[in-house]
Design a protein around this motif. Structure first.
Motif, PDB file in Angstrom:
ATOM      1  N   GLU A  94      82.235  87.126 -14.647  1.00  0.00           N
ATOM      2  CA  GLU A  94      81.285  86.023 -14.518  1.00  0.00           C
ATOM      3  C   GLU A  94      80.069  86.209 -15.404  1.00  0.00           C
ATOM      4  O   GLU A  94      79.512  85.244 -15.922  1.00  0.00           O
ATOM      5  CB  GLU A  94      80.871  85.882 -13.055  1.00  0.00           C
ATOM      6  N   LYS A  95      79.647  87.461 -15.584  1.00  0.00           N
ATOM      7  CA  LYS A  95      78.520  87.719 -16.483  1.00  0.00           C
ATOM      8  C   LYS A  95      78.880  87.301 -17.915  1.00  0.00           C
ATOM      9  O   LYS A  95      78.063  86.717 -18.629  1.00  0.00           O
ATOM     10  CB  LYS A  95      78.158  89.214 -16.454  1.00  0.00           C
ATOM     11  N   GLY A  96      80.105  87.619 -18.330  1.00  0.00           N
ATOM     12  CA  GLY A  96      80.551  87.228 -19.663  1.00  0.00           C
ATOM     13  C   GLY A  96      80.599  85.714 -19.825  1.00  0.00           C
ATOM     14  O   GLY A  96      80.180  85.158 -20.841  1.00  0.00           O
ATOM     15  N   PHE A  97      81.105  85.038 -18.783  1.00  0.00           N
ATOM     16  CA  PHE A  97      81.178  83.580 -18.813  1.00  0.00           C
ATOM     17  C   PHE A  97      79.788  82.969 -18.911  1.00  0.00           C
ATOM     18  O   PHE A  97      79.540  82.064 -19.720  1.00  0.00           O
ATOM     19  CB  PHE A  97      81.905  83.070 -17.567  1.00  0.00           C
ATOM     20  N   GLU A  98      78.863  83.450 -18.091  1.00  0.00           N
ATOM     21  CA  GLU A  98      77.498  82.918 -18.095  1.00  0.00           C
ATOM     22  C   GLU A  98      76.815  83.164 -19.442  1.00  0.00           C
ATOM     23  O   GLU A  98      76.032  82.332 -19.923  1.00  0.00           O
ATOM     24  CB  GLU A  98      76.677  83.572 -16.974  1.00  0.00           C
ATOM     25  N   LEU A  99      77.125  84.286 -20.057  1.00  0.00           N
ATOM     26  CA  LEU A  99      76.520  84.636 -21.338  1.00  0.00           C
ATOM     27  C   LEU A  99      76.979  83.706 -22.463  1.00  0.00           C
ATOM     28  O   LEU A  99      76.204  83.371 -23.365  1.00  0.00           O
ATOM     29  CB  LEU A  99      76.863  86.090 -21.684  1.00  0.00           C
ATOM     30  N   LEU A 100      78.228  83.261 -22.389  1.00  0.00           N
ATOM     31  CA  LEU A 100      78.833  82.523 -23.504  1.00  0.00           C
ATOM     32  C   LEU A 100      78.976  81.019 -23.271  1.00  0.00           C
ATOM     33  O   LEU A 100      79.137  80.264 -24.231  1.00  0.00           O
ATOM     34  CB  LEU A 100      80.228  83.095 -23.803  1.00  0.00           C
ATOM     35  N   LYS A 101      78.927  80.555 -22.051  1.00  0.00           N
ATOM     36  CA  LYS A 101      79.383  79.205 -21.713  1.00  0.00           C
ATOM     37  C   LYS A 101      78.594  78.077 -22.366  1.00  0.00           C
ATOM     38  O   LYS A 101      79.121  76.986 -22.578  1.00  0.00           O
ATOM     39  CB  LYS A 101      79.365  79.018 -20.193  1.00  0.00           C
ATOM     40  N   ASP A 102      77.333  78.274 -22.666  1.00  0.00           N
ATOM     41  CA  ASP A 102      76.503  77.183 -23.173  1.00  0.00           C
ATOM     42  C   ASP A 102      76.531  77.038 -24.694  1.00  0.00           C
ATOM     43  O   ASP A 102      75.827  76.206 -25.256  1.00  0.00           O
ATOM     44  CB  ASP A 102      75.052  77.373 -22.723  1.00  0.00           C
TER      45      ASP A 102
END
Length: 513
Positions: free
Chosen positions: A404-412
């Motif tokens: 989830e940290k990776g997703f939050e880091l890249l999603k935007d």
């Protein structure tokens, strides 16, 4: 009266060699008409090509012949055969059913009253109307010659249209990695159509070999071609040209100009960079107009410019990919010291994506985004990330948050690669049966990119030594992946994995730790 075509004593006709010939379909229910027509046109030649005669003796047979020979140039069509309008029905069939708008239709009739000329010309898409009684040998020669010229021009226009379509299509994404192939193919087709009788073309460049230009011909490699050069892609030009052609090529290269010789030319393509490229065209007309020569010069320069633009784009994408991989490798090295793991997984993902049916673009996207799958580990404390012993339940929960940290880091991100990396980071630890993390997704709820990376990641880990285990054999790793079909992994993806296992193994061998 000796010059009339339909004499009383038709002679035997020897057919010209049917190589590089214009196809002429003769449709008539009288065999002597076929024989005399062939005799009258036996020495006919247009643009160094003879005539190839194809006979049909009824309207129904003519329809089959037309279907079998869509490249026929002219049809000499009788009106009255098995019925009073059999020929007219054939003309209608050619245009409306066979959709052949290229072939020139010359209607011949011995009974003009059965099909009045004005009515036929208005109601049927034919190109000429002749009464058999007026068709002398000279008039037949004239009408066939004019029809072939029209046919040639129609083909040139159609080839030009097709070439322009390819150029326009490629121009929309001219900086896309793979668009240069269709662009150059379209330019070659456009150039050959403009010159009229071109039968072969080839574009060679030192860029294809990744070398800088000099005067050495072995640095020029065939990049695209038509005619006999279609199968020469990737070959040095010295292997595909004759000695005379090679001499002309070297002259063009040395003089940085266009060299015309016999029925072919070599055009040097200038460059702002230290690269050489060469355009070869054969089968050109004996006399080229100044306009045609000017077009050749423009095409040569534009082709090189387009090629270099796409090469620059490819270089940018390669740099981007290398940057992502190196950053991901740095993270892996910091946490697990797993060597070329990131690079191998990227190539494994590309192979699996292609085999499962993704487009070239999507497969490349998965490959470029896959190194970001563990980027969320930057948010995991080193004490947990590098702990040599088994993690506690609490530590394991913290470790799982890297998805989830990776997703939050890249999603935007608005960048395609980074957005794909966000999906992969989020889903690559989910399992097909719902037992994975972080969300316990099942089946198709897991993004396909995540499913691909999950399998590639596990397979590479199994096949290589880790601090907690030895490397597994190919057979043991394959057996484990197959055992997890429908559990950990997508069943279809496991089937794909087993089909291309040898290709996957070759990737592992290319990038050892």
């Amino acid at each position: 009266m000796d010059d009339f075509l339909f004499s009383d004593e038709p002679a035997d006709v020897v057919e010209p060699e049917k190589v590089g010939a214009w196809k002429v379909i003769i449709v008539d229910d009288e065999p002597e008409v076929h024989a005399v027509t062939k005799l009258a046109l036996s020495d006919f030649e247009f643009q160094n090509k003879r005539l190839e005669f194809i006979s049909a003796y009824s309207g129904e047979e003519a329809k089959k012949v037309v279907d079998s020979h869509p490249d026929a140039a002219v049809v000499l069509l009788d009106v009255v055969m098995e019925s009073d309008d059999a020929g007219l029905q054939v003309a209608k069939y050619i245009r409306e059913v066979a959709k052949n708008n290229h072939i020139r239709i010359i209607l011949r009739t011995g009974q003009p009253g059965q099909a009045p000329e004005r009515q036929v010309i208005v109601n049927y898409d034919i190109n000429d109307y002749k009464s058999k009684t007026e068709l002398t040998a000279q008039k037949l020669f004239t009408v066939v010659m004019s029809s072939l010229r029209s046919y040639r021009d129609i083909l040139a226009i159609d080839q030009s249209r097709q070439g322009l379509e390819k150029i326009i299509k490629a121009s929309r994404d001219i900086f896309a990695t793979h668009s240069i192939e269709s662009f150059i193919e379209g330019v070659l087709q456009q150039l050959t159509s403009l010159l009229g009788t071109v039968d072969q073309a080839m574009y060679a460049t030192s860029l294809a070999a990744g070398k800088e230009a000099g005067q050495s011909n072995d640095q020029l490699v065939v990049f695209a071609g038509r005619g006999e050069f279609e199968s020469s892609e990737g070959k040095p030009i010295a292997e595909v040209l004759s000695s005379d052609q090679m001499d002309a090529c070297l002259k063009a290269l040395q003089e940085k100009d266009i060299v015309y010789k016999d029925n072919y030319l070599f055009a040097y393509c200038s460059s702002d960079y230290n690269h050489a490229s060469m355009l070869f065209v054969s089968g050109i007309p004996e006399f080229l107009t100044e306009t045609q020569r000017h077009l050749i010069d423009i095409f040569a320069q534009n082709m090189q410019l387009a090629y270099e633009n796409v090469q620059l784009q490819a270089e940018i994408e390669d740099t981007q990919q290398e940057l992502v991989i190196r950053l991901s490798e740095a993270l892996e090295l910091h946490s697990t010291n797993t060597g070329n793991h990131v690079k191998r997984v990227a190539y494994l993902c590309h192979a699996l994506a292609k085999e499962i049916g993704l487009s070239d673009k999507e497969a490349e996207l998965v490959k470029m985004a896959s190194p970001l799958h563990d980027v969320g580990k930057v948010g995991i404390p080193d004490a947990i990330l590098n702990k040599p012993s088994k993690l506690t339940d609490e530590e394991w929960k913290v470790m799982q948050t890297h998805t989830e940290k990776g997703f939050e880091l890249l999603k935007d991100s608005r960048r395609e690669i980074v957005s794909a990396g966000a999906l992969i980071a989020r889903d690559h630890h989910e399992k097909w049966d719902g037992s994975g993390y972080p969300k316990g997704k099942k089946g198709d709820e897991i993004h396909l990119y995540g499913r691909i990376v999950a399998l590639a990641d596990v397979y590479d880990a199994l096949r290589h030594k880790r601090c907690y285990k030895e490397a597994w054999s190919k057979e043991d790793a394959q057996r484990e992946i197959t055992a997890q079909r429908g559990k950990h992994f997508d069943p279809t993806l496991v089937d794909v994995f087993n089909r291309c296992i040898n290709e996957l193994e070759s990737i592992l061998q290319r990038f050892p730790d």
